[in-house]
Motif scaffolding. Sequence first.
Motif, PDB file in Angstrom:
ATOM      1  N   LEU A  26      -6.829  -9.968 -12.321  1.00  0.00           N
ATOM      2  CA  LEU A  26      -5.406  -9.319 -12.330  1.00  0.00           C
ATOM      3  C   LEU A  26      -4.658  -9.840 -11.112  1.00  0.00           C
ATOM      4  O   LEU A  26      -5.248  -9.150  -9.934  1.00  0.00           O
ATOM      5  CB  LEU A  26      -5.240  -8.005 -12.854  1.00  0.00           C
ATOM      6  CG  LEU A  26      -3.828  -7.517 -12.784  1.00  0.00           C
ATOM      7  CD1 LEU A  26      -3.123  -8.243 -13.880  1.00  0.00           C
ATOM      8  CD2 LEU A  26      -4.055  -6.107 -13.228  1.00  0.00           C
ATOM      9  N   HIS A  27      -3.394 -10.177 -11.205  1.00  0.00           N
ATOM     10  CA  HIS A  27      -2.844 -10.033  -9.845  1.00  0.00           C
ATOM     11  C   HIS A  27      -1.279  -9.591 -10.003  1.00  0.00           C
ATOM     12  O   HIS A  27      -0.873 -10.126 -11.399  1.00  0.00           O
ATOM     13  CB  HIS A  27      -2.630 -11.626  -9.241  1.00  0.00           C
ATOM     14  CG  HIS A  27      -3.942 -12.505  -9.282  1.00  0.00           C
ATOM     15  ND1 HIS A  27      -4.734 -12.689 -10.139  1.00  0.00           N
ATOM     16  CD2 HIS A  27      -4.311 -12.682  -7.918  1.00  0.00           C
ATOM     17  CE1 HIS A  27      -5.925 -13.563  -9.485  1.00  0.00           C
ATOM     18  NE2 HIS A  27      -5.650 -13.269  -8.301  1.00  0.00           N
ATOM     19  N   ILE A  28      -0.834  -8.817  -9.386  1.00  0.00           N
ATOM     20  CA  ILE A  28       0.447  -8.097  -9.658  1.00  0.00           C
ATOM     21  C   ILE A  28       1.471  -8.549  -8.688  1.00  0.00           C
ATOM     22  O   ILE A  28       1.103  -8.464  -7.414  1.00  0.00           O
ATOM     23  CB  ILE A  28       0.389  -6.604  -9.661  1.00  0.00           C
ATOM     24  CG1 ILE A  28      -0.487  -6.007 -10.952  1.00  0.00           C
ATOM     25  CG2 ILE A  28       1.753  -5.769  -9.539  1.00  0.00           C
ATOM     26  CD1 ILE A  28      -0.690  -4.562 -10.926  1.00  0.00           C
ATOM     27  N   PHE A  29       2.572  -8.963  -9.122  1.00  0.00           N
ATOM     28  CA  PHE A  29       3.674  -9.647  -8.101  1.00  0.00           C
ATOM     29  C   PHE A  29       4.855  -8.610  -8.436  1.00  0.00           C
ATOM     30  O   PHE A  29       5.329  -8.477  -9.396  1.00  0.00           O
ATOM     31  CB  PHE A  29       3.922 -10.808  -8.471  1.00  0.00           C
ATOM     32  CG  PHE A  29       2.813 -11.889  -8.458  1.00  0.00           C
ATOM     33  CD1 PHE A  29       2.416 -12.610  -7.380  1.00  0.00           C
ATOM     34  CD2 PHE A  29       2.033 -12.191  -9.607  1.00  0.00           C
ATOM     35  CE1 PHE A  29       1.367 -13.453  -7.295  1.00  0.00           C
ATOM     36  CE2 PHE A  29       0.793 -12.823  -9.501  1.00  0.00           C
ATOM     37  CZ  PHE A  29       0.672 -13.419  -8.280  1.00  0.00           C
TER      38      PHE A  29
ATOM     39  N   ALA B 182      -5.412  -8.517  -6.195  1.00  0.00           N
ATOM     40  CA  ALA B 182      -4.407  -8.315  -5.346  1.00  0.00           C
ATOM     41  C   ALA B 182      -2.963  -7.921  -5.796  1.00  0.00           C
ATOM     42  O   ALA B 182      -2.755  -8.290  -7.012  1.00  0.00           O
ATOM     43  CB  ALA B 182      -4.251  -9.894  -4.666  1.00  0.00           C
ATOM     44  N   ILE B 183      -2.188  -7.334  -5.003  1.00  0.00           N
ATOM     45  CA  ILE B 183      -0.785  -7.062  -5.421  1.00  0.00           C
ATOM     46  C   ILE B 183       0.108  -7.607  -4.445  1.00  0.00           C
ATOM     47  O   ILE B 183      -0.200  -7.550  -3.086  1.00  0.00           O
ATOM     48  CB  ILE B 183      -0.737  -5.702  -5.509  1.00  0.00           C
ATOM     49  CG1 ILE B 183      -1.421  -4.871  -6.369  1.00  0.00           C
ATOM     50  CG2 ILE B 183       0.841  -5.070  -5.510  1.00  0.00           C
ATOM     51  CD1 ILE B 183      -1.442  -3.299  -6.550  1.00  0.00           C
ATOM     52  N   TYR B 184       1.179  -8.282  -4.721  1.00  0.00           N
ATOM     53  CA  TYR B 184       2.029  -8.974  -3.687  1.00  0.00           C
ATOM     54  C   TYR B 184       3.465  -8.513  -3.751  1.00  0.00           C
ATOM     55  O   TYR B 184       3.842  -8.693  -5.010  1.00  0.00           O
ATOM     56  CB  TYR B 184       1.751 -10.572  -3.938  1.00  0.00           C
ATOM     57  CG  TYR B 184       0.594 -11.120  -3.554  1.00  0.00           C
ATOM     58  CD1 TYR B 184      -0.342 -11.236  -2.274  1.00  0.00           C
ATOM     59  CD2 TYR B 184      -0.284 -11.585  -4.880  1.00  0.00           C
ATOM     60  CE1 TYR B 184      -1.454 -11.762  -2.113  1.00  0.00           C
ATOM     61  CE2 TYR B 184      -1.624 -11.964  -4.594  1.00  0.00           C
ATOM     62  CZ  TYR B 184      -1.922 -12.156  -3.335  1.00  0.00           C
ATOM     63  OH  TYR B 184      -3.324 -12.627  -3.214  1.00  0.00           O
TER      64      TYR B 184
ATOM     65  N   ASP C 187       0.842  -1.262  -0.113  1.00  0.00           N
ATOM     66  CA  ASP C 187      -0.015  -0.011  -0.022  1.00  0.00           C
ATOM     67  C   ASP C 187       0.773   1.385   0.015  1.00  0.00           C
ATOM     68  O   ASP C 187       0.328   2.398  -0.046  1.00  0.00           O
ATOM     69  CB  ASP C 187      -0.930  -0.190   1.342  1.00  0.00           C
ATOM     70  CG  ASP C 187      -1.781  -1.229   1.191  1.00  0.00           C
ATOM     71  OD1 ASP C 187      -2.251  -1.513   0.154  1.00  0.00           O
ATOM     72  OD2 ASP C 187      -2.288  -1.812   2.203  1.00  0.00           O
ATOM     73  N   SER C 188       2.256   1.062   0.090  1.00  0.00           N
ATOM     74  CA  SER C 188       3.132   2.218  -0.007  1.00  0.00           C
ATOM     75  C   SER C 188       2.901   2.992  -1.309  1.00  0.00           C
ATOM     76  O   SER C 188       2.696   2.339  -2.389  1.00  0.00           O
ATOM     77  CB  SER C 188       4.446   1.924   0.046  1.00  0.00           C
ATOM     78  OG  SER C 188       4.728   1.527   1.401  1.00  0.00           O
ATOM     79  N   PRO C 189       3.026   4.250  -1.274  1.00  0.00           N
ATOM     80  CA  PRO C 189       3.067   5.267  -2.520  1.00  0.00           C
ATOM     81  C   PRO C 189       4.192   4.774  -3.627  1.00  0.00           C
ATOM     82  O   PRO C 189       5.328   4.141  -3.042  1.00  0.00           O
ATOM     83  CB  PRO C 189       3.125   6.639  -2.053  1.00  0.00           C
ATOM     84  CG  PRO C 189       2.996   6.519  -0.738  1.00  0.00           C
ATOM     85  CD  PRO C 189       3.097   5.210  -0.363  1.00  0.00           C
TER      86      PRO C 189
END
Length: 290
Positions: free
Chosen positions: A148-151, A205-207, A117-119
Amino acid sequence: MSAAPHLVVLGHGYSAGYLTPLLVAQGWTVTGTTRDDPARIKATGAQPRRWPGDEDALRTRIARADAILVSAGPDAGECPALRDFAAAIAASPARWLGYLSTTGVYGDRQGGWVDEDSPLTPATRRGHDRVAAETAWQALAAAHGLPLHIFRLAGIYGPGRGPFAKVRAGTARRIVKPGQVFSRIHVQDIAQVLAASIARPFPGAIYNVCDDDPAPPEEVLEHAATLLGLRPPPPEDFATAEMTPMARSFYAESKRVANDRIKRELGVRLIHPDYRSGLAAMLAAEAATG
């Protein structure tokens, strides 16, 4: 009897080479793209397709895919998978879509912590290109309801990608920049994170994909030399060391990357939670294969 689930990998590189055997063992079929080395793709258990070259065949595969992984990086500031396959992916029935990005999107935090969640404040051209690609994929996903999932991958290491060869050859350099820390991830852990996400999708989701131990690069190099029983290279001051602009750019960012989400949402337990574990395993694998 139902058909085997199918993964299409656009840009079947180092990380996908470790994911493919995991999925094949679970009954998946995998199509992987390459520019000019189909034998390398086939050796991992995937079915090779050339890209550029086989775009029409790839669109057919995408239209039947259960999962799609975009591993190809930006090219001249543009995501090649979006350029060539956006329409096909938008129409695909795939229940999982993954994009491999980088922790470079967070930029320099002077050793501070970042989470998902950081900018996004990229400090390099590579980081800016990845932010642009993430944004474009998110726009496509929002417009078409794509899963979509971002890694965001930290520095990748593993067999064939590590400090041992340079330490043995005497070409390793122990550059010291006070306060500099990097996060890393062993390629086996990238593979298990991707497999866990495919098995348990969380669309949107973003991981962060990194280990538990951000560390100074000179510390890692010194440990690698110790494992080999060799003298570490002498320390060099970053401020005065002769380096190429590319090499120097890797020291433009210093941050610690948090990985709680892959553990909490995906149930991942890292195989190599720190560089000591990863380097020891690499050396053991070298010994086992002669």
